[in-house]
Design a protein around this motif. Structure first.
Motif, PDB file in Angstrom:
ATOM      1  N   ASP A 170      -0.035  88.294  19.135  1.00  0.00           N
ATOM      2  CA  ASP A 170      -0.789  87.531  20.113  1.00  0.00           C
ATOM      3  C   ASP A 170       0.080  86.414  20.679  1.00  0.00           C
ATOM      4  OD1 ASP A 170      -0.605  85.856  17.983  1.00  0.00           O
ATOM      5  OD2 ASP A 170      -2.753  85.691  17.597  1.00  0.00           O
ATOM      6  N   ALA A 171      -0.538  85.499  21.448  1.00  0.00           N
ATOM      7  CA  ALA A 171       0.222  84.442  22.107  1.00  0.00           C
ATOM      8  C   ALA A 171       0.913  83.522  21.104  1.00  0.00           C
ATOM      9  CB  ALA A 171      -0.694  83.630  23.023  1.00  0.00           C
ATOM     10  N   ALA A 172       0.245  83.211  19.980  1.00  0.00           N
ATOM     11  CA  ALA A 172       0.848  82.316  18.981  1.00  0.00           C
ATOM     12  C   ALA A 172       2.069  82.955  18.337  1.00  0.00           C
ATOM     13  CB  ALA A 172      -0.187  81.948  17.925  1.00  0.00           C
ATOM     14  N   ALA A 173       1.976  84.239  17.985  1.00  0.00           N
ATOM     15  CA  ALA A 173       3.117  84.925  17.386  1.00  0.00           C
ATOM     16  C   ALA A 173       4.273  85.031  18.383  1.00  0.00           C
ATOM     17  CB  ALA A 173       2.695  86.296  16.892  1.00  0.00           C
ATOM     18  N   GLN A 174       3.975  85.352  19.628  1.00  0.00           N
ATOM     19  CA  GLN A 174       5.022  85.451  20.639  1.00  0.00           C
ATOM     20  C   GLN A 174       5.676  84.089  20.898  1.00  0.00           C
ATOM     21  OE1 GLN A 174       2.937  87.123  23.965  1.00  0.00           O
ATOM     22  NE2 GLN A 174       3.057  89.217  23.191  1.00  0.00           N
ATOM     23  N   THR A 175       4.877  83.051  20.882  1.00  0.00           N
ATOM     24  CA  THR A 175       5.439  81.716  21.086  1.00  0.00           C
ATOM     25  C   THR A 175       6.370  81.326  19.948  1.00  0.00           C
ATOM     26  OG1 THR A 175       3.460  81.059  22.319  1.00  0.00           O
ATOM     27  CG2 THR A 175       4.851  79.298  21.468  1.00  0.00           C
ATOM     28  N   ALA A 176       5.999  81.678  18.713  1.00  0.00           N
ATOM     29  CA  ALA A 176       6.868  81.382  17.573  1.00  0.00           C
ATOM     30  C   ALA A 176       8.201  82.111  17.703  1.00  0.00           C
ATOM     31  CB  ALA A 176       6.164  81.782  16.273  1.00  0.00           C
ATOM     32  N   ILE A 177       8.163  83.360  18.150  1.00  0.00           N
ATOM     33  CA  ILE A 177       9.418  84.104  18.354  1.00  0.00           C
ATOM     34  C   ILE A 177      10.234  83.475  19.473  1.00  0.00           C
ATOM     35  CG2 ILE A 177      10.372  86.345  18.978  1.00  0.00           C
ATOM     36  CD1 ILE A 177       7.928  87.643  17.701  1.00  0.00           C
ATOM     37  N   ALA A 178       9.575  83.063  20.552  1.00  0.00           N
ATOM     38  CA  ALA A 178      10.282  82.492  21.698  1.00  0.00           C
ATOM     39  C   ALA A 178      10.987  81.193  21.347  1.00  0.00           C
ATOM     40  CB  ALA A 178       9.315  82.269  22.849  1.00  0.00           C
ATOM     41  N   ARG A 179      10.531  80.490  20.321  1.00  0.00           N
ATOM     42  CA  ARG A 179      11.139  79.216  19.942  1.00  0.00           C
ATOM     43  C   ARG A 179      12.235  79.363  18.900  1.00  0.00           C
ATOM     44  NH1 ARG A 179       5.396  75.917  19.461  1.00  0.00           N
ATOM     45  NH2 ARG A 179       5.115  75.549  21.709  1.00  0.00           N
ATOM     46  N   ARG A 180      12.559  80.574  18.489  1.00  0.00           N
ATOM     47  CA  ARG A 180      13.600  80.757  17.484  1.00  0.00           C
ATOM     48  C   ARG A 180      14.947  80.259  17.994  1.00  0.00           C
ATOM     49  NH1 ARG A 180      12.952  84.641  13.226  1.00  0.00           N
ATOM     50  NH2 ARG A 180      15.203  84.970  13.326  1.00  0.00           N
ATOM     51  N   PRO A 181      15.736  79.624  17.133  1.00  0.00           N
ATOM     52  CA  PRO A 181      17.084  79.215  17.558  1.00  0.00           C
ATOM     53  C   PRO A 181      17.988  80.429  17.725  1.00  0.00           C
ATOM     54  CG  PRO A 181      16.748  78.764  15.226  1.00  0.00           C
ATOM     55  CD  PRO A 181      15.424  79.214  15.755  1.00  0.00           C
ATOM     56  N   ARG A 182      18.885  80.330  18.709  1.00  0.00           N
ATOM     57  CA  ARG A 182      19.861  81.396  19.002  1.00  0.00           C
ATOM     58  C   ARG A 182      19.147  82.741  19.205  1.00  0.00           C
ATOM     59  NH1 ARG A 182      21.690  78.247  15.106  1.00  0.00           N
ATOM     60  NH2 ARG A 182      21.055  79.680  13.469  1.00  0.00           N
ATOM     61  N   LEU A 183      18.126  82.744  20.006  1.00  0.00           N
ATOM     62  CA  LEU A 183      17.361  83.958  20.278  1.00  0.00           C
ATOM     63  C   LEU A 183      18.228  84.938  21.069  1.00  0.00           C
ATOM     64  CD1 LEU A 183      14.427  85.025  19.852  1.00  0.00           C
ATOM     65  CD2 LEU A 183      13.977  84.306  22.201  1.00  0.00           C
ATOM     66  N   ALA A 184      18.242  86.193  20.640  1.00  0.00           N
ATOM     67  CA  ALA A 184      19.079  87.206  21.275  1.00  0.00           C
ATOM     68  C   ALA A 184      18.522  87.591  22.642  1.00  0.00           C
ATOM     69  CB  ALA A 184      19.179  88.436  20.378  1.00  0.00           C
ATOM     70  N   LEU A 240       4.342  89.138   5.504  1.00  0.00           N
ATOM     71  CA  LEU A 240       3.890  87.857   6.034  1.00  0.00           C
ATOM     72  C   LEU A 240       4.005  87.816   7.561  1.00  0.00           C
ATOM     73  CD1 LEU A 240       5.481  85.430   3.413  1.00  0.00           C
ATOM     74  CD2 LEU A 240       3.046  85.914   3.697  1.00  0.00           C
ATOM     75  N   ALA A 241       5.025  88.449   8.093  1.00  0.00           N
ATOM     76  CA  ALA A 241       5.190  88.477   9.545  1.00  0.00           C
ATOM     77  C   ALA A 241       4.099  89.278  10.228  1.00  0.00           C
ATOM     78  CB  ALA A 241       6.563  89.054   9.907  1.00  0.00           C
ATOM     79  N   ALA A 242       3.466  90.187   9.513  1.00  0.00           N
ATOM     80  CA  ALA A 242       2.367  90.970  10.070  1.00  0.00           C
ATOM     81  C   ALA A 242       1.007  90.355   9.781  1.00  0.00           C
ATOM     82  CB  ALA A 242       2.421  92.392   9.528  1.00  0.00           C
ATOM     83  N   ASP A 243       0.970  89.186   9.162  1.00  0.00           N
ATOM     84  CA  ASP A 243      -0.281  88.518   8.825  1.00  0.00           C
ATOM     85  C   ASP A 243      -0.891  87.897  10.086  1.00  0.00           C
ATOM     86  OD1 ASP A 243      -2.353  87.189   7.440  1.00  0.00           O
ATOM     87  OD2 ASP A 243      -1.080  87.006   5.668  1.00  0.00           O
ATOM     88  N   ALA A 278       1.852  84.218  10.123  1.00  0.00           N
ATOM     89  CA  ALA A 278       3.010  84.971  10.626  1.00  0.00           C
ATOM     90  C   ALA A 278       3.941  84.095  11.452  1.00  0.00           C
ATOM     91  CB  ALA A 278       2.527  86.155  11.455  1.00  0.00           C
ATOM     92  N   GLY A 279       3.378  83.120  12.160  1.00  0.00           N
ATOM     93  CA  GLY A 279       4.226  82.300  13.014  1.00  0.00           C
ATOM     94  C   GLY A 279       5.301  81.551  12.259  1.00  0.00           C
ATOM     95  N   VAL A 280       5.027  81.178  11.003  1.00  0.00           N
ATOM     96  CA  VAL A 280       6.023  80.465  10.203  1.00  0.00           C
ATOM     97  C   VAL A 280       7.241  81.344   9.958  1.00  0.00           C
ATOM     98  CG1 VAL A 280       6.432  79.291   8.020  1.00  0.00           C
ATOM     99  CG2 VAL A 280       4.200  79.103   9.126  1.00  0.00           C
ATOM    100  N   VAL A 281       6.994  82.596   9.626  1.00  0.00           N
ATOM    101  CA  VAL A 281       8.090  83.521   9.331  1.00  0.00           C
ATOM    102  C   VAL A 281       8.753  84.005  10.610  1.00  0.00           C
ATOM    103  CG1 VAL A 281       8.647  85.731   8.251  1.00  0.00           C
ATOM    104  CG2 VAL A 281       6.994  84.204   7.171  1.00  0.00           C
ATOM    105  N   LEU A 282       7.963  84.316  11.628  1.00  0.00           N
ATOM    106  CA  LEU A 282       8.527  84.827  12.878  1.00  0.00           C
ATOM    107  C   LEU A 282       9.421  83.797  13.558  1.00  0.00           C
ATOM    108  CD1 LEU A 282       5.410  86.647  14.372  1.00  0.00           C
ATOM    109  CD2 LEU A 282       7.434  87.691  13.346  1.00  0.00           C
TER     110      LEU A 282
END
Length: 478
Positions: free
Chosen positions: A138-152, A107-110, A115-119
């Motif tokens: 892409d920009a949407a996937a990267q934005t979803a990762i950037a908004r993760r809580p407690r991002l390393a 799903l993360a590779a979809d 993918a943004g939901v899982v990422l």
């Protein structure tokens, strides 16, 4: 037992969505019946059924064989042609630790909306996997990762290096992310000309003072270019205003920075060519001796402690040598000496505003010497004095506006005016009028006029009748 294959294996889809435990009631071939039914259902029904199957897998106590069969059923949803169905599956599995990891990775590779939901939420994705998805997404996937809580910190560094503009803004806004100063500097280096990225970076409390100073300078340059482009200001006037704003921002940032941060600020300003005489004099007139000493240390190469000690004795030859080694203008040395001497006497609190008293003392000392070449520094000092005067006037006006208005009673001034006029006329030898005595009645006594010769009461003019409001006004004045 369920009905034959000719009928929908789950009955109504609403029943499946409301009672996910029906999938684990022990009926054989439940996943096969689900697949057969899915071929005849529309996308909305398939999405609800996929979500129900995922919740049954996560929250039901399935036997091992049925659990394996349910996982196969979830895997078949990955090939569903509708993104709505795959997104429903992603939303059901995104936040669960018990979700099947291979399905989560698929799903993360979809596509991005799936993918943004899982990422953005899945706890099963490792740091290395998230870095890989950030590099390839892409920009949407990267934005979803950037908004993760407690991002390393490693993921934040990867996003700062390869992330798109939207991802950089989301990362800067994510105050829960571990964003190191190097990543912040990298984002500024890539997107420093973008006003939204600058605003997002400036909102972070952990921003290094040197980077905050660069943001202020970039903002001033952007505003000056915009004013010139709109033909609001000439290019020279806009650059002058931008330079003054940058210097004021530097003074404010330096006054709130720690000593170690001041050293980095001075180092980066020297490298950028912005460590000017105006900045140093503004720091002194604001009471910031530490930044001045560190700036001289950076410009001269002398150790900070040695430079600070020499700045404490501005009349000494050692300070003159330090000043010359810093390659500052020789005619301006008396002005800096006067400012340091005034600081030794007054020692005002360190702040971002110029002290008017210090300005006046330094101007008086420079004008008393009347040496050649002090015209530019005197012009700079008078400009600082004007700025300090305006700042003081604004504070006074703010205090005046914030204070409660005084209560003003409106007295009756008519008797006072009459008495004052009468007293003034009494100074003459022949007074024209006398001050009237206070009357018992609020109305003046009637005036009786005798009839002229040849008139009778029928032909005489009628008496003058005043309006009631005028009579009341006259009574109040009396």
């Amino acid at each position: 037992m369920l009905a034959e294959a000719a009928e929908p294996p789950f009955g109504a889809v609403e029943t499946v969505a409301e009672r996910p435990l029906a999938l684990c009631a022990g009926e054989p071939g439940i996943v096969r019946r689900f697949l057969a039914w899915r071929q005849r259902a529309d996308a909305g029904e398939r999405a609800e059924a996929a979500s129900a199957l995922a919740r049954a897998y996560l929250y039901s106590d399935l036997p091992a064989d049925e659990r394996a069969e349910a996982e196969l059923g979830l895997a078949t949803v990955l090939d569903d042609p509708s993104a709505l169905v795959r997104r429903a599956l992603a939303e059901a599995l995104a936040g669960a630790f018990e979700a099947p990891r291979p399905i989560v990775l698929a799903l993360a590779a979809d596509q991005s909306d799936v993918a943004g939901v899982v990422l953005g939420r899945s706890p099963l994705l490792t740091e290395a996997e998230l870095v890989d998805f950030a590099a390839s997404g892409d920009a949407a996937a990267q934005t979803a990762i950037a908004r993760r809580p407690r991002l390393a910190a490693g993921i934040a560094a990867a996003l700062a290096e390869v992330g798109r503009r939207e991802a950089a803004i989301a990362l800067a806004d994510n105050l829960d992310a571990d964003v190191r100063p190097s990543a912040l500097w990298r984002m500024f280096g890539r997107f420093g000309d973008d006003c939204e990225v600058r605003d997002a970076l400036a909102s972070r409390a952990d921003l290094p003072p040197a980077l905050r100073n660069e943001l202020a300078a970039a903002t001033a340059r952007g505003l000056a270019a915009f004013a010139t482009h709109c033909d609001w200001l000439s290019a020279e006037r806009a650059q002058r205003i931008a330079r003054d704003a940058r210097e004021q921002a530097t003074a404010t940032i330096a006054s709130n920075a720690e000593r170690a941060e001041l050293a980095e600020l001075a180092r980066r300003m020297r490298a950028g060519g912005t460590l000017t005489v105006a900045v140093l004099m503004r720091a002194l007139l604001g009471g910031d001796r530490d930044f001045f000493a560190l700036a001289l240390s950076e410009l001269s190469g002398i150790a900070p402690r040695r430079a600070a000690a020499l700045a404490r004795a501005p009349k000494s030859q050692g300070f003159a040598a330090l000043y010359a080694r810093a390659q500052l203008p020789a005619p301006f040395l008396p002005a800096f000496r006067a400012a340091l001497l005034a600081l030794n006497v007054a020692d005002p609190p360190r702040g971002d505003r110029i002290s008017r008293t210090l300005c006046e003392n330094v101007i008086a000392a420079c004008e008393a010497r009347a040496e050649v070449g002090q015209g530019p520094i005197l012009a700079l000092l008078w400009r600082f004095a004007s700025e300090a005067t305006r700042a003081r006037a604004r504070e006074y006006a703010d205090d005046a506006w914030s204070a409660p208005p005084p209560r003003i009673d409106r007295p009756n001034y008519a008797p006072l005016l009459i008495e004052a006029v009468a007293a003034a006329l009494q100074e003459f030898d022949a007074p024209l009028v006398e001050a009237p005595a206070r009357l018992e009645s609020p109305l003046a006594p009637p005036v009786e006029l005798s009839l002229a010769e040849g008139e009778d009461e029928a032909t005489a003019a009628p008496p003058v009748q005043l309006p009631p409001d005028m009579l009341a006004a006259l009574a109040e004045a009396a």
